[in-house]
Design a protein around this motif. Structure first.
Motif, PDB file in Angstrom:
ATOM      1  N   ALA A  34       9.248  11.250   7.618  1.00  0.00           N
ATOM      2  CA  ALA A  34       8.140  10.919   6.409  1.00  0.00           C
ATOM      3  C   ALA A  34       8.676   9.819   5.451  1.00  0.00           C
ATOM      4  N   GLY A  35      10.027  10.036   4.816  1.00  0.00           N
ATOM      5  CA  GLY A  35      10.696   9.178   4.214  1.00  0.00           C
ATOM      6  C   GLY A  35      10.623   7.828   4.620  1.00  0.00           C
ATOM      7  N   VAL A  36      11.440   7.821   5.813  1.00  0.00           N
ATOM      8  CA  VAL A  36      11.753   6.285   6.540  1.00  0.00           C
ATOM      9  C   VAL A  36       9.933   5.629   6.717  1.00  0.00           C
ATOM     10  N   LEU A  37       9.222   6.552   7.335  1.00  0.00           N
ATOM     11  CA  LEU A  37       7.984   5.742   7.328  1.00  0.00           C
ATOM     12  C   LEU A  37       7.244   5.351   6.109  1.00  0.00           C
ATOM     13  N   VAL A  38       7.456   5.955   5.018  1.00  0.00           N
ATOM     14  CA  VAL A  38       7.102   5.427   3.497  1.00  0.00           C
ATOM     15  C   VAL A  38       7.651   4.177   3.437  1.00  0.00           C
ATOM     16  N   PHE A  41       6.213   1.058   5.193  1.00  0.00           N
ATOM     17  CA  PHE A  41       5.233   0.697   4.718  1.00  0.00           C
ATOM     18  C   PHE A  41       5.464  -0.017   3.374  1.00  0.00           C
ATOM     19  N   PHE A  42       6.241   0.438   2.770  1.00  0.00           N
ATOM     20  CA  PHE A  42       6.537  -0.254   1.383  1.00  0.00           C
ATOM     21  C   PHE A  42       7.239  -1.796   1.591  1.00  0.00           C
ATOM     22  N   LEU A  43       8.057  -1.759   2.635  1.00  0.00           N
ATOM     23  CA  LEU A  43       8.814  -3.044   3.067  1.00  0.00           C
ATOM     24  C   LEU A  43       7.661  -4.039   3.521  1.00  0.00           C
ATOM     25  N   THR A  44       6.741  -3.544   4.490  1.00  0.00           N
ATOM     26  CA  THR A  44       5.792  -4.556   5.009  1.00  0.00           C
ATOM     27  C   THR A  44       4.855  -5.200   3.953  1.00  0.00           C
ATOM     28  N   ASN A  45       4.917  -4.659   2.472  1.00  0.00           N
ATOM     29  CA  ASN A  45       4.219  -5.175   1.361  1.00  0.00           C
ATOM     30  C   ASN A  45       5.106  -5.713   0.526  1.00  0.00           C
ATOM     31  N   VAL A  46       6.549  -5.940   0.822  1.00  0.00           N
ATOM     32  CA  VAL A  46       7.199  -6.755  -0.031  1.00  0.00           C
ATOM     33  C   VAL A  46       7.345  -7.986   0.565  1.00  0.00           C
ATOM     34  N   TYR A  47       6.553  -9.138  -0.151  1.00  0.00           N
ATOM     35  CA  TYR A  47       6.556 -10.490   0.415  1.00  0.00           C
ATOM     36  C   TYR A  47       8.017 -11.372   0.065  1.00  0.00           C
TER      37      TYR A  47
END
Length: 492
Positions: A34-38, A41-47
């Protein structure tokens, strides 16, 4: 001195995630996953810092398979990992590596180090053209002026960020493989495809989506807010084939779910017995999709790399690019030449002229040739990569026979000998591997031709259903081991 002795100092020093020394409790595995998945998702929103006005996604419709996010730090997605796997599979299939990953611990370490080194190389080879060629990731003049480093300096900054993202996703995958449940690559694909599926079903008008979801669209149709025209004319085509609310897309999506779940349950079970423990029996299942659908990632990644090469050539050569090699429209899609014929069918619009898209400007024979090439590529490629996958992941008859023999099991009525077990397994595994790989390729092309909800593509949907099913099986097995520790000791 062979290549192993030369490369060993480098390969053995590649950074790696430490393996757990003992059993990792199931709750801790879930926490790591779960931690890696979060984080994903966080990194896919860091432009990317310093990115100017970017065009479309260079990976295009392959994005759901290659994961990551356009213009983000995870721009490369799992592409470098998959491409490195393709190279290793081809080298291993041709027996050019000379590594015994089954019995030699030193060779296992070298193989893992070589895989990491290849991923680093692929991050560089994929990232450089994105930043420095073709304007796929253009630098921001404002950032260049504010930092005083010029456009070239901003390009180097962009490359450093996407290179870092490629390395991060490599070690995120390794963390899940060693400390979590399933594999990181599979989890990232499921995460990306599931996100698009949910959007395809439930996206509301005007809320962060270009298209309204399937169910809201039908609600709008029911209350008269969504005109569709006459059901005896253009309206019928919309009801059946619309990217938003087309019923054929819904049927295809459900059909793929059902077929994959059914295929996962179809198996040939080889009976086993324990020679030392009387009454201890078991079965070794040879599933119809024995190699799983993961080899499809390799096939589609190969196609994505070919299309990537075409986009780079088109960006560099422009109008000087020979027509026989490729003709591109304003959206960067191939509409003629070699790169058109090897581009996969991704939606009904690619082969039905009435639905416009790239098929509108092509002759019927050109469309038929493109469909035939895609079908052949997927069916034959699926079978070939399935064979490579089975051999390189120790799922072949020889490796499996050694595993069964090592566990103290044997096939009733046969001598307790790994060679004998191998001969029995050779009756099933090679044939089932080829049939399963070809079947998955056929299903992927069929789903793409008919369309899927959210535009996730047939391959993305196949991967998501199969990976989720296997994740469910692994979670059930982990829970069983937690409830009965003796079984953990028995099965290692």
């Amino acid at each position: 001195m062979g290549w192993k002795e030369t490369a060993e100092p480098v390969l053995t020093r590649m950074p790696s995630v430490a393996r757990p020394e003992g059993h990792v409790p199931f709750k801790r595995k879930l926490a790591w996953t779960a931690g890696v998945l979060v984080l994903y998702f966080f990194l896919t929103n860091v432009y990317l810092y310093g990115l100017g006005t970017a065009g479309g996604d260079i990976f295009g419709r392959f994005r759901s398979i290659l994961a990551g996010g356009q213009g983000t730090i995870l721009q490369l997605g799992i592409g470098p990992i998959v491409t490195a796997s393709i190279v290793l599979q081809l080298l291993g299939g041709a027996d050019l590596l000379g590594l015994d990953t089954q019995n030699n611990p030193r060779d296992q370490v070298l193989y893992q180090g070589l895989q990491k080194l290849l991923v680093v190389v692929m991050c560089i080879l994929t990232g450089l053209p994105m930043v420095f060629a073709g304007g796929f990731l253009p630098p921001s003049p404002a950032v260049a002026q504010s930092l005083g480093i010029g456009l070239m300096g901003v390009k180097m900054l962009l490359f450093a960020q996407i290179f870092l993202g490629g390395i991060l996703i490599l070690y995120m995958d390794e963390v899940i493989s060693k400390w979590g449940v399933g594999s990181g690559v599979g989890l990232f694909i499921v995460a990306g495809v599931s996100q698009r599926l949910i959007g395809g079903f439930f996206a509301l008008p005007g809320i962060g989506s270009e298209q309204v979801g399937f169910f809201p669209s039908w609600i709008l149709i029911a209350i008269g807010e969504q005109p569709i025209g006459s059901l005896f004319g253009a309206g019928l085509q919309q009801v059946l084939m619309s990217p938003q609310f087309g019923l054929i897309r819904l049927v295809t999506t459900i059909f793929i779910f059902v077929v994959v779940v059914y295929a996962e349950s179809v198996r040939v079970e080889i009976p086993l017995s324990n020679a030392r423990v009387k009454g201890a029996r078991g079965r070794f299942p040879v599933k119809l999709i024995y190699a799983s659908v993961l080899p499809m990632i390799l096939v589609r990644a190969l196609q994505a790399n070919l299309q990537f090469l075409g986009r780079i050539l088109q960006a560099q050569l422009g109008n000087g690019m020979p027509a026989w090699l490729g003709v591109y429209d304003s959206n960067g899609q191939a509409i003629g030449g070699f790169f058109y014929y090897i581009s996969p069918i991704q939606s009904p619009a690619d082969w039905i002229p009435q639905l416009a898209g790239s098929a509108a400007s092509a002759e019927l024979w050109q469309i038929a040739l493109r469909v035939s090439v895609d079908l052949t590529f997927m069916v034959v490629g699926g079978a070939i990569f399935a064979v490579f996958w089975v051999e390189t992941t120790d799922m072949g008859p020889e490796a499996t026979a050694q595993q069964i023999h090592g566990s103290g099991m044997q096939i009733p009525g046969f001598r307790q000998n790994p060679g004998v077990i191998e001969k029995v397994l050779e009756r099933y595994i090679p044939q089932v591997t080829v049939i399963g790989g070809a079947l998955v390729g056929l299903l992927a092309v069929m789903a793409n031709m008919l369309g899927t909800i959210g535009g996730v593509g047939g391959t993305g949907l196949l991967l998501t259903v199969s990976i989720t099913y296997k994740l469910y099986e692994e979670i059930a097995e982990e829970q069983l081991m937690e409830m009965h520790p003796m079984m953990r000791q028995m099965f290692g």
